[in-house]
Scaffold this motif. Structure first.
Motif, PDB file in Angstrom:
ATOM      1  N   UNK A  43       0.833  -1.205   0.000  1.00  0.00           N
ATOM      2  CA  UNK A  43       0.000   0.000   0.000  1.00  0.00           C
ATOM      3  C   UNK A  43       0.871   1.259   0.000  1.00  0.00           C
ATOM      4  N   UNK A  44       1.941   1.248   0.784  1.00  0.00           N
ATOM      5  CA  UNK A  44       2.842   2.393   0.832  1.00  0.00           C
ATOM      6  C   UNK A  44       3.509   2.614  -0.522  1.00  0.00           C
ATOM      7  N   UNK A  51       1.934   9.781  -5.132  1.00  0.00           N
ATOM      8  CA  UNK A  51       2.487  11.062  -4.677  1.00  0.00           C
ATOM      9  C   UNK A  51       3.492  11.593  -5.695  1.00  0.00           C
ATOM     10  N   UNK A  52       4.388  10.720  -6.152  1.00  0.00           N
ATOM     11  CA  UNK A  52       5.394  11.157  -7.131  1.00  0.00           C
ATOM     12  C   UNK A  52       4.734  11.645  -8.416  1.00  0.00           C
ATOM     13  N   UNK A  57       3.409  16.912 -11.636  1.00  0.00           N
ATOM     14  CA  UNK A  57       2.554  17.713 -12.512  1.00  0.00           C
ATOM     15  C   UNK A  57       2.966  19.181 -12.458  1.00  0.00           C
ATOM     16  N   UNK A  58       3.023  19.834 -13.603  1.00  0.00           N
ATOM     17  CA  UNK A  58       3.390  21.251 -13.627  1.00  0.00           C
ATOM     18  C   UNK A  58       2.454  22.075 -12.744  1.00  0.00           C
ATOM     19  N   UNK A  59       3.026  22.935 -11.941  1.00  0.00           N
ATOM     20  CA  UNK A  59       2.265  23.844 -11.097  1.00  0.00           C
ATOM     21  C   UNK A  59       1.821  23.259  -9.766  1.00  0.00           C
TER      22      UNK A  59
END
Length: 83
Positions: A43-44, A51-52, A57-59
């Motif tokens: 799960x982690x 998360x990565x 993602x830009x911004x």
């Protein structure tokens, strides 16, 4: 919960018994805890991948700072030094 038998070689059984004894646990309890730990690691790993992907993602970092504060977004460029 019903018990079952799992066939493993003697060396693996002995290794599990030693690990369980070192942890002060029965092999049954040790293997149950090991299963939970492995499930949590899986799960982690999925959460880390998500998360990565999100922070790539830009911004994203700028939006996070705008919405949650905490100071300026660190620049990826080296800071210039004034003389």
């Amino acid at each position: 919960m019903a018990d079952t038998t799992v066939k493993i070689d003697d060396q693996t059984r002995d290794r599990f018994q030693a690990l369980a004894a070192d942890a002060g646990m029965s092999m049954r309890a040790y293997l149950a805890e090991l299963a939970v730990e492995k499930e949590n690691q899986k799960k982690l790993g999925r959460a880390t991948e998500s998360f990565r992907a999100a922070v790539a993602r830009p911004g994203f970092a700028e939006a996070f700072e705008r919405d949650f504060g905490g100071g300026p977004v660190p620049s990826t460029r080296p800071a210039s030094r004034a003389a």
